[in-house]
Design a protein around this motif. Sequence first.
Motif, mmCIF file in Angstrom:
data_model
loop_
_atom_site.group_PDB
_atom_site.id
_atom_site.type_symbol
_atom_site.label_atom_id
_atom_site.label_comp_id
_atom_site.label_asym_id
_atom_site.label_seq_id
_atom_site.Cartn_x
_atom_site.Cartn_y
_atom_site.Cartn_z
ATOM 1 N N ILE A 48 57.152 -67.912 -1.880
ATOM 2 C CA ILE A 48 55.886 -67.345 -2.312
ATOM 3 C C ILE A 48 54.881 -68.421 -2.741
ATOM 4 N N LYS A 49 53.653 -68.762 -1.947
ATOM 5 C CA LYS A 49 52.780 -69.454 -2.405
ATOM 6 C C LYS A 49 51.566 -68.633 -3.154
ATOM 7 N N VAL A 50 51.145 -69.282 -4.117
ATOM 8 C CA VAL A 50 50.387 -68.278 -5.042
ATOM 9 C C VAL A 50 49.069 -69.081 -5.210
ATOM 10 N N LEU A 51 47.953 -68.495 -4.903
ATOM 11 C CA LEU A 51 46.735 -69.011 -4.626
ATOM 12 C C LEU A 51 45.608 -68.146 -5.593
ATOM 13 N N ASP A 52 44.745 -69.119 -6.331
ATOM 14 C CA ASP A 52 43.684 -68.612 -6.906
ATOM 15 C C ASP A 52 42.394 -68.964 -6.227
ATOM 16 N N TRP A 53 41.266 -69.063 -7.038
ATOM 17 C CA TRP A 53 40.151 -69.619 -6.273
ATOM 18 C C TRP A 53 39.629 -70.741 -6.592
ATOM 19 N N SER A 54 40.730 -71.756 -7.109
ATOM 20 C CA SER A 54 40.395 -73.173 -7.428
ATOM 21 C C SER A 54 39.949 -73.883 -6.187
ATOM 22 N N ASP A 55 40.495 -73.433 -4.950
ATOM 23 C CA ASP A 55 40.295 -74.351 -3.699
ATOM 24 C C ASP A 55 39.434 -73.394 -2.968
ATOM 25 N N VAL A 56 38.211 -73.001 -3.031
ATOM 26 C CA VAL A 56 37.368 -72.116 -2.237
ATOM 27 C C VAL A 56 37.552 -72.245 -0.835
ATOM 28 N N GLU A 57 37.630 -73.530 -0.255
ATOM 29 C CA GLU A 57 37.461 -73.619 1.173
ATOM 30 C C GLU A 57 38.603 -73.207 1.470
ATOM 31 N N SER A 58 39.989 -73.638 1.071
ATOM 32 C CA SER A 58 41.116 -73.021 1.386
ATOM 33 C C SER A 58 41.129 -71.503 1.514
ATOM 34 N N ARG A 59 40.693 -70.727 0.879
ATOM 35 C CA ARG A 59 40.577 -69.305 0.461
ATOM 36 C C ARG A 59 39.689 -68.846 1.727
ATOM 37 N N HIS A 60 38.635 -69.468 1.945
ATOM 38 C CA HIS A 60 37.809 -69.333 3.116
ATOM 39 C C HIS A 60 38.346 -69.190 4.375
#
Length: 220
Positions: A49-61
């Motif tokens: 389970i990889k947990v992402l917040d918005w600290s890396d905006v480019e990756s989320r986009h």
Amino acid sequence: METWKNMLENRSTTFAWSDKEVTKETIQSMLDDLHNHVPSKQAMMPYTIKVLDWSDVESRHTIFANTHRDSERTVENDYGNPQTLAPWLLAFTPRRPVEDEEYSQYDGAHKEGFFHRMANLEIGIASSFMVWSAAARGLSTGYCGCMNELEGSKKMIAQVLNPGQIDPDEPTVLLGIGYKDDEATTYLDPRTNKQKVFPTNIHANLRRPDTSLYVSWLTK
């Protein structure tokens, strides 16, 4: 029972997300509950389970761009999957157990496709557990499995989730978690930087089948 009934009736796939903060501690407590209580064959947890917040905006986009909803639509016309724009995003991926420590515990480990089938089964269980864990905390969730509409999209998401790794395993499903925004009618599509209507009613014509088609009582 009333609380459970309320959760059932209020839960739906969420596309509109509020800016209200969901703390890291809240997500950690949900993961702790999963670790201690989710059903798992031989307690193996054959997934990551990889947990992402918005600290890396480019990756989320990049993840959003690779969850293109309809291959027959252009980026401008595609509804997108804004459930992946949630404050938190969980990515579930099959995990092959570590050979020395875990491999021998599986009697059928030698069978072709065994881990993949088992992992996807348990990913369904684990992701559902997280949906109801979120609901119990007053949070909303949004599933996304649209990662095959564009060629190479799933591999791209896998690379974002595992930077620097050669040919990483591809995720099975993504799950957005946050507070629902009941007032929003559009969202900002990061691919075009334009407001776009939610895909809420795209499948409004679809209905669940009659229970007699998939439920059978083998009782006397």
